[in-house]
Motif scaffolding. Structure first.
Motif, PDB file in Angstrom:
ATOM      1  N   GLU A   2      56.353  53.680   3.503  1.00 22.32           N
ATOM      2  CA  GLU A   2      56.356  54.927   2.895  1.00 22.32           C
ATOM      3  C   GLU A   2      55.112  55.063   1.882  1.00 22.32           C
ATOM      4  O   GLU A   2      54.144  56.183   1.695  1.00 22.32           O
ATOM      5  CB  GLU A   2      57.512  55.198   1.894  1.00 22.32           C
ATOM      6  CG  GLU A   2      58.863  55.477   2.975  1.00 22.32           C
ATOM      7  CD  GLU A   2      58.582  56.702   3.555  1.00 22.32           C
ATOM      8  OE1 GLU A   2      57.814  57.474   3.438  1.00 22.32           O
ATOM      9  OE2 GLU A   2      59.832  56.845   4.255  1.00 22.32           O
ATOM     10  N   GLN A   3      54.889  54.012   1.074  1.00 23.64           N
ATOM     11  CA  GLN A   3      53.622  54.037   0.157  1.00 23.64           C
ATOM     12  C   GLN A   3      52.253  54.182   0.952  1.00 23.64           C
ATOM     13  O   GLN A   3      51.397  54.658   0.297  1.00 23.64           O
ATOM     14  CB  GLN A   3      53.814  52.643  -0.633  1.00 23.64           C
ATOM     15  CG  GLN A   3      54.638  52.848  -1.780  1.00 23.64           C
ATOM     16  CD  GLN A   3      54.857  51.338  -2.676  1.00 23.64           C
ATOM     17  OE1 GLN A   3      54.035  50.685  -2.323  1.00 23.64           O
ATOM     18  NE2 GLN A   3      55.834  51.089  -3.233  1.00 23.64           N
ATOM     19  N   VAL A   4      52.292  53.371   1.870  1.00 20.88           N
ATOM     20  CA  VAL A   4      50.902  53.629   2.725  1.00 20.88           C
ATOM     21  C   VAL A   4      50.897  54.961   3.340  1.00 20.88           C
ATOM     22  O   VAL A   4      49.866  55.786   3.059  1.00 20.88           O
ATOM     23  CB  VAL A   4      50.966  52.652   3.732  1.00 20.88           C
ATOM     24  CG1 VAL A   4      49.762  52.867   4.886  1.00 20.88           C
ATOM     25  CG2 VAL A   4      50.985  51.021   3.282  1.00 20.88           C
ATOM     26  N   ALA A   5      51.992  55.650   3.792  1.00 27.60           N
ATOM     27  CA  ALA A   5      51.817  56.854   4.335  1.00 27.60           C
ATOM     28  C   ALA A   5      51.451  57.851   3.163  1.00 27.60           C
ATOM     29  O   ALA A   5      50.609  58.687   3.332  1.00 27.60           O
ATOM     30  CB  ALA A   5      53.035  57.438   5.212  1.00 27.60           C
ATOM     31  N   ARG A   6      52.013  57.792   2.178  1.00 26.44           N
ATOM     32  CA  ARG A   6      51.843  58.936   0.859  1.00 26.44           C
ATOM     33  C   ARG A   6      50.380  58.429   0.526  1.00 26.44           C
ATOM     34  O   ARG A   6      49.585  59.772   0.001  1.00 26.44           O
ATOM     35  CB  ARG A   6      52.897  58.621  -0.179  1.00 26.44           C
ATOM     36  CG  ARG A   6      54.092  59.180   0.055  1.00 26.44           C
ATOM     37  CD  ARG A   6      54.821  59.221  -1.269  1.00 26.44           C
ATOM     38  NE  ARG A   6      55.089  57.899  -1.974  1.00 26.44           N
ATOM     39  CZ  ARG A   6      56.193  57.042  -1.720  1.00 26.44           C
ATOM     40  NH1 ARG A   6      57.116  57.196  -0.899  1.00 26.44           N
ATOM     41  NH2 ARG A   6      56.064  55.965  -2.372  1.00 26.44           N
ATOM     42  N   ARG A   7      50.010  57.436   0.034  1.00 27.76           N
ATOM     43  CA  ARG A   7      48.626  57.237  -0.189  1.00 27.76           C
ATOM     44  C   ARG A   7      47.660  57.723   0.519  1.00 27.76           C
ATOM     45  O   ARG A   7      46.744  58.359   0.257  1.00 27.76           O
ATOM     46  CB  ARG A   7      48.369  55.701  -0.267  1.00 27.76           C
ATOM     47  CG  ARG A   7      47.042  55.398  -1.103  1.00 27.76           C
ATOM     48  CD  ARG A   7      46.945  53.768  -1.315  1.00 27.76           C
ATOM     49  NE  ARG A   7      47.092  53.074  -0.369  1.00 27.76           N
ATOM     50  CZ  ARG A   7      47.922  52.119  -0.076  1.00 27.76           C
ATOM     51  NH1 ARG A   7      48.991  52.404  -1.041  1.00 27.76           N
ATOM     52  NH2 ARG A   7      48.097  51.273   1.250  1.00 27.76           N
ATOM     53  N   GLU A  36      44.692  60.801   0.086  1.00 28.17           N
ATOM     54  CA  GLU A  36      43.499  60.531   0.309  1.00 28.17           C
ATOM     55  C   GLU A  36      42.663  61.552   1.420  1.00 28.17           C
ATOM     56  O   GLU A  36      41.656  61.297   1.937  1.00 28.17           O
ATOM     57  CB  GLU A  36      43.141  58.977   0.311  1.00 28.17           C
ATOM     58  CG  GLU A  36      43.338  58.127  -0.751  1.00 28.17           C
ATOM     59  CD  GLU A  36      43.323  56.881  -0.752  1.00 28.17           C
ATOM     60  OE1 GLU A  36      42.906  56.511   0.448  1.00 28.17           O
ATOM     61  OE2 GLU A  36      43.718  56.240  -1.811  1.00 28.17           O
ATOM     62  N   GLY A  37      43.498  61.941   2.247  1.00 29.62           N
ATOM     63  CA  GLY A  37      43.083  62.650   3.439  1.00 29.62           C
ATOM     64  C   GLY A  37      42.751  61.858   4.641  1.00 29.62           C
ATOM     65  O   GLY A  37      42.031  62.284   5.479  1.00 29.62           O
ATOM     66  N   ASP A  38      43.254  60.585   4.699  1.00 22.98           N
ATOM     67  CA  ASP A  38      43.039  59.710   6.029  1.00 22.98           C
ATOM     68  C   ASP A  38      44.127  59.780   6.772  1.00 22.98           C
ATOM     69  O   ASP A  38      45.268  60.485   6.455  1.00 22.98           O
ATOM     70  CB  ASP A  38      42.625  58.285   5.482  1.00 22.98           C
ATOM     71  CG  ASP A  38      41.263  58.395   4.426  1.00 22.98           C
ATOM     72  OD1 ASP A  38      40.540  59.172   4.896  1.00 22.98           O
ATOM     73  OD2 ASP A  38      41.443  57.329   3.705  1.00 22.98           O
ATOM     74  N   SER A  39      44.141  59.119   8.047  1.00 22.99           N
ATOM     75  CA  SER A  39      45.351  58.931   8.938  1.00 22.99           C
ATOM     76  C   SER A  39      46.184  57.986   8.292  1.00 22.99           C
ATOM     77  O   SER A  39      45.985  56.892   8.366  1.00 22.99           O
ATOM     78  CB  SER A  39      44.525  58.621  10.070  1.00 22.99           C
ATOM     79  OG  SER A  39      45.543  58.179  11.203  1.00 22.99           O
ATOM     80  N   ALA A  40      47.446  58.374   8.376  1.00 19.99           N
ATOM     81  CA  ALA A  40      48.501  57.748   7.819  1.00 19.99           C
ATOM     82  C   ALA A  40      48.820  56.622   8.913  1.00 19.99           C
ATOM     83  O   ALA A  40      49.341  55.561   8.770  1.00 19.99           O
ATOM     84  CB  ALA A  40      49.660  58.312   7.411  1.00 19.99           C
ATOM     85  N   LEU A  41      48.684  57.009  10.228  1.00 22.07           N
ATOM     86  CA  LEU A  41      49.081  56.169  11.347  1.00 22.07           C
ATOM     87  C   LEU A  41      47.944  55.000  11.458  1.00 22.07           C
ATOM     88  O   LEU A  41      48.253  54.121  11.518  1.00 22.07           O
ATOM     89  CB  LEU A  41      49.024  57.107  12.614  1.00 22.07           C
ATOM     90  CG  LEU A  41      49.299  56.193  13.987  1.00 22.07           C
ATOM     91  CD1 LEU A  41      50.625  55.616  13.987  1.00 22.07           C
ATOM     92  CD2 LEU A  41      49.126  57.070  15.254  1.00 22.07           C
ATOM     93  N   ALA A  42      46.788  55.248  11.451  1.00 14.82           N
ATOM     94  CA  ALA A  42      45.916  54.240  11.208  1.00 14.82           C
ATOM     95  C   ALA A  42      46.004  53.124  10.123  1.00 14.82           C
ATOM     96  O   ALA A  42      46.090  51.994  10.006  1.00 14.82           O
ATOM     97  CB  ALA A  42      44.325  54.786  11.445  1.00 14.82           C
ATOM     98  N   ALA A  43      46.365  53.838   9.015  1.00 15.91           N
ATOM     99  CA  ALA A  43      46.503  53.147   7.927  1.00 15.91           C
ATOM    100  C   ALA A  43      47.726  52.237   7.976  1.00 15.91           C
ATOM    101  O   ALA A  43      47.923  50.993   7.515  1.00 15.91           O
ATOM    102  CB  ALA A  43      46.877  54.053   6.473  1.00 15.91           C
TER     103      ALA A  43
END
Length: 205
Positions: free
Chosen positions: A75-80, A84-91
């Motif tokens: 959840e923290q990765v997806a929110r961050r 920041e406008g990046d892809s939550a999936l890749a992150a």
């Protein structure tokens, strides 16, 4: 020695669960005894049964905590990344591939050994299945929100599930083999399978 207060007893119980969670992820359930857990927690072995009816009861709670910790991290990765406008999936995929200490490793991998040729507690088996399914559902949600290559070309459920399976399978191999060139090739292949605009160059840093 005076009696432990109710508040302290609650803290001790929480500490035992957290310690067991960490040790089980490092060494597996069968490789860790009650005495090991209590010693690592800085408590006497005799105090264990003041908090838990059995090791099996502790295993169930430790499994639940491990999956909750993993979900919180996802959840923290997806929110961050959304912020920041990046892809939550890749992150999320890069985060999954990132090397980390065994005590912080994915519970789907770290605790899977409890099911291999053993008879784990029924409660822990249910907790493991529910935790793994919850992580799958979170991955599906993140993937459904990933940028599509073009209108009407969003990832299908089958494609999302295949990505999840590839990510977890590659993670299992990385946990077993370590940092090898062919492992990095697999990580890159999974990232390259993400929708254009959702991935970034190279495996996890």
């Amino acid at each position: 020695m005076g009696r432990v207060s109710k508040a302290q007893a609650t803290l001790n119980r929480q500490h035992i669960v957290e310690t067991a969670c960490r040790l089980f992820r490092q060494h597996g359930v069968e490789g860790i005894s009650i005495a090991d857990i209590m010693a690592a927690a800085g408590l006497t072995p005799g105090g264990f049964y003041k908090h838990f009816a059995s090791k099996e009861a502790l295993v169930d709670e430790a499994f639940a905590l491990a999956f909750q910790q993993a979900m919180d991290a996802w959840e923290q990765v997806a929110r961050r990344e959304r912020k920041e406008g990046d892809s939550a999936l890749a992150a999320l995929v890069r985060f999954y591939f990132r090397p980390r200490p065994l005590e912080k490793s994915c519970p789907m991998l770290a605790l899977a050994g409890a099911h291999e040729g053993q008879a784990p507690p029924a409660g822990a088996m249910v907790t493991y299945e529910q935790g793994a399914q919850a992580l799958l559902e979170r991955f599906r949600t993140v993937a459904r929100n990933a940028p599509a290559p073009a209108p009407g070309q969003a990832l299908s459920k089958a494609e999302i599930d295949l990505l999840f399976a590839a990510m977890v399978g590659t993670g299992l191999l990385a946990r077993s083999v370590g940092d090898a060139s062919w492992i990095r090739d697999l990580q890159t292949a999974v990232l390259d399978a993400l929708p254009p605009g959702a991935s970034s160059a190279g495996p996890a840093a």
